[in-house]
Write an enzyme that holds these catalytic residues in place. Structure first.
Site, PDB file in Angstrom:
ATOM      1  N   GLU A   1      92.663  22.613 -46.153  1.00  0.00           N
ATOM      2  CA  GLU A   1      91.929  21.444 -46.682  1.00  0.00           C
ATOM      3  C   GLU A   1      92.677  20.841 -47.872  1.00  0.00           C
ATOM      4  O   GLU A   1      92.097  20.579 -48.914  1.00  0.00           O
ATOM      5  CB  GLU A   1      90.491  21.799 -47.050  1.00  0.00           C
ATOM      6  CG  GLU A   1      89.528  21.620 -45.899  1.00  0.00           C
ATOM      7  CD  GLU A   1      88.085  21.452 -46.346  1.00  0.00           C
ATOM      8  OE1 GLU A   1      87.574  20.305 -46.259  1.00  0.00           O
ATOM      9  OE2 GLU A   1      87.459  22.445 -46.745  1.00  0.00           O
TER      10      GLU A   1
ATOM     11  N   ASP B   1      91.301  29.579 -43.225  1.00  0.00           N
ATOM     12  CA  ASP B   1      89.864  29.351 -43.187  1.00  0.00           C
ATOM     13  C   ASP B   1      89.497  29.227 -41.717  1.00  0.00           C
ATOM     14  O   ASP B   1      89.648  28.167 -41.121  1.00  0.00           O
ATOM     15  CB  ASP B   1      89.510  28.082 -43.961  1.00  0.00           C
ATOM     16  CG  ASP B   1      88.033  27.746 -43.882  1.00  0.00           C
ATOM     17  OD1 ASP B   1      87.259  28.539 -43.296  1.00  0.00           O
ATOM     18  OD2 ASP B   1      87.643  26.682 -44.392  1.00  0.00           O
TER      19      ASP B   1
ATOM     20  N   TYR C   1      93.365  26.161 -40.099  1.00  0.00           N
ATOM     21  CA  TYR C   1      92.088  25.655 -40.598  1.00  0.00           C
ATOM     22  C   TYR C   1      91.245  25.276 -39.378  1.00  0.00           C
ATOM     23  O   TYR C   1      91.463  24.239 -38.746  1.00  0.00           O
ATOM     24  CB  TYR C   1      92.291  24.448 -41.519  1.00  0.00           C
ATOM     25  CG  TYR C   1      90.999  23.799 -41.960  1.00  0.00           C
ATOM     26  CD1 TYR C   1      89.957  24.558 -42.468  1.00  0.00           C
ATOM     27  CD2 TYR C   1      90.827  22.417 -41.864  1.00  0.00           C
ATOM     28  CE1 TYR C   1      88.774  23.970 -42.863  1.00  0.00           C
ATOM     29  CE2 TYR C   1      89.648  21.818 -42.264  1.00  0.00           C
ATOM     30  CZ  TYR C   1      88.619  22.602 -42.770  1.00  0.00           C
ATOM     31  OH  TYR C   1      87.435  22.024 -43.160  1.00  0.00           O
TER      32      TYR C   1
ATOM     33  N   ASN D   1      91.438  28.104 -49.112  1.00  0.00           N
ATOM     34  CA  ASN D   1      90.963  26.754 -48.836  1.00  0.00           C
ATOM     35  C   ASN D   1      90.763  26.091 -50.193  1.00  0.00           C
ATOM     36  O   ASN D   1      89.762  26.327 -50.881  1.00  0.00           O
ATOM     37  CB  ASN D   1      89.658  26.770 -48.038  1.00  0.00           C
ATOM     38  CG  ASN D   1      89.139  25.373 -47.749  1.00  0.00           C
ATOM     39  OD1 ASN D   1      89.222  24.493 -48.600  1.00  0.00           O
ATOM     40  ND2 ASN D   1      88.591  25.157 -46.573  1.00  0.00           N
TER      41      ASN D   1
ATOM     42  N   HIS E   1      85.570  28.025 -51.657  1.00  0.00           N
ATOM     43  CA  HIS E   1      86.261  29.204 -51.131  1.00  0.00           C
ATOM     44  C   HIS E   1      87.075  29.840 -52.246  1.00  0.00           C
ATOM     45  O   HIS E   1      87.506  29.156 -53.184  1.00  0.00           O
ATOM     46  CB  HIS E   1      87.227  28.825 -50.008  1.00  0.00           C
ATOM     47  CG  HIS E   1      86.582  28.221 -48.804  1.00  0.00           C
ATOM     48  ND1 HIS E   1      86.423  28.896 -47.618  1.00  0.00           N
ATOM     49  CD2 HIS E   1      86.075  26.975 -48.593  1.00  0.00           C
ATOM     50  CE1 HIS E   1      85.841  28.120 -46.721  1.00  0.00           C
ATOM     51  NE2 HIS E   1      85.632  26.945 -47.298  1.00  0.00           N
TER      52      HIS E   1
END
Length: 268
Positions: A36, A155, A111, A9, A259
């Site tokens: 992201e 994630d 995600y 991420n 992360h």
């Protein structure tokens, strides 16, 4: 013949594009899955990825939020017909087939919605969205049956095991470790007969994190982490698991994501 797949991420790919070189230098992934990315496809830093040897890329992004990308040294083909989760078009999943010399490998990059702050869908629509997303992806997985020659990363925004968080007792009512979320993630994993690859190497009795909050004054000293980033492999690939790494040092880089990258190696 190895296959090295990493997930990260990146928390804005345009902001942190220079850090991709550090990830590659440390982990040498064949495939790098990002979450992201926070940028429309036309602004994705393709030149930076190309310079690092990722000649094959699939990106799915939007302005300011969400976004996923798969960067590969090996040829990849986008898997057609994947669902528009919760009919939101919010760029949370890419599925590809990777053309590995040993044969095709299905790779999914997810995600999962974070879920907001209150673990109550009646007062927090974001938590409801998270649970709905997990229910939908579990039905999708059940319809496909057990995964075969496949890797799922991302994630997933849930730390399922007691030792995946700094304090099981303190976080039982905190979004990402609540029993209802853990049960939902476990149902998805079971529907595909997925194997938790890092926990293949690290016993469930040992602490293992991939995320540390920006709110901590000294994240390393506090070490109040959670394992939100996951790599799952299909059962037929689990005997091929050869190694893993969670790049904890990346949390201390300049302009770090909260992360860190997680890598798994398969000996195919």
């Amino acid at each position: 013949m190895s296959f090295r797949v990493a997930t990260w991420n990146i928390n804005s790919v345009r902001l942190r594009a220079p850090l991709l070189a550090d990830v590659v230098a440390q982990l040498a992934p064949d495939v790098l899955c990002l979450q992201e990315t926070k940028t429309p496809d036309e602004f994705f830093p393709h030149d930076a990825a190309e310079a690092l040897g990722f000649s094959h890329r699939v990106v799915r992004g939007m302005k300011g939020y969400n976004g996923v990308a798969i960067l590969s040294r090996l040829p990849i083909t986008l898997r057609p017909g994947e669902p528009d989760w919760c009919e939101r078009g919010d760029c949370r999943h890419i599925g590809v087939d990777v053309q590995h010399p040993s044969g095709p490998i299905e790779v999914h990059d997810f995600y999962i919605p974070a879920g907001g702050d209150e673990p109550d869908r009646e007062i927090n629509p974001k938590f409801g969205h998270k649970l709905d997303f997990l229910a939908e992806v579990t039905r999708w997985q059940a319809g496909r049956g057990p995964a075969r020659r496949a890797v799922l990363v991302g994630d997933l925004n849930i730390a399922p095991l007691e030792q995946d968080v700094w304090s099981h007792k303190a976080l039982l009512k905190v979004v990402s470790h609540t029993p209802v979320e853990v049960a939902a993630l476990n149902a998805w994993q079971a529907a595909g007969a997925w194997v938790d690859a890092p926990r293949h190497f690290v016993p469930a009795s040992e602490k293992l994190y991939s995320w540390w909050s920006y709110r901590a004054r000294d994240w390393a000293a506090a070490d109040r982490g959670r394992r939100l980033d996951h790599v799952w492999v299909s059962e037929d690939l689990s005997p091929k698991l050869a190694g893993y790494e969670i790049l904890k040092s990346a949390r201390g880089w300049t302009q770090a994501s909260d992360h860190v990258p997680v890598l798994v190696e398969l000996a195919l």
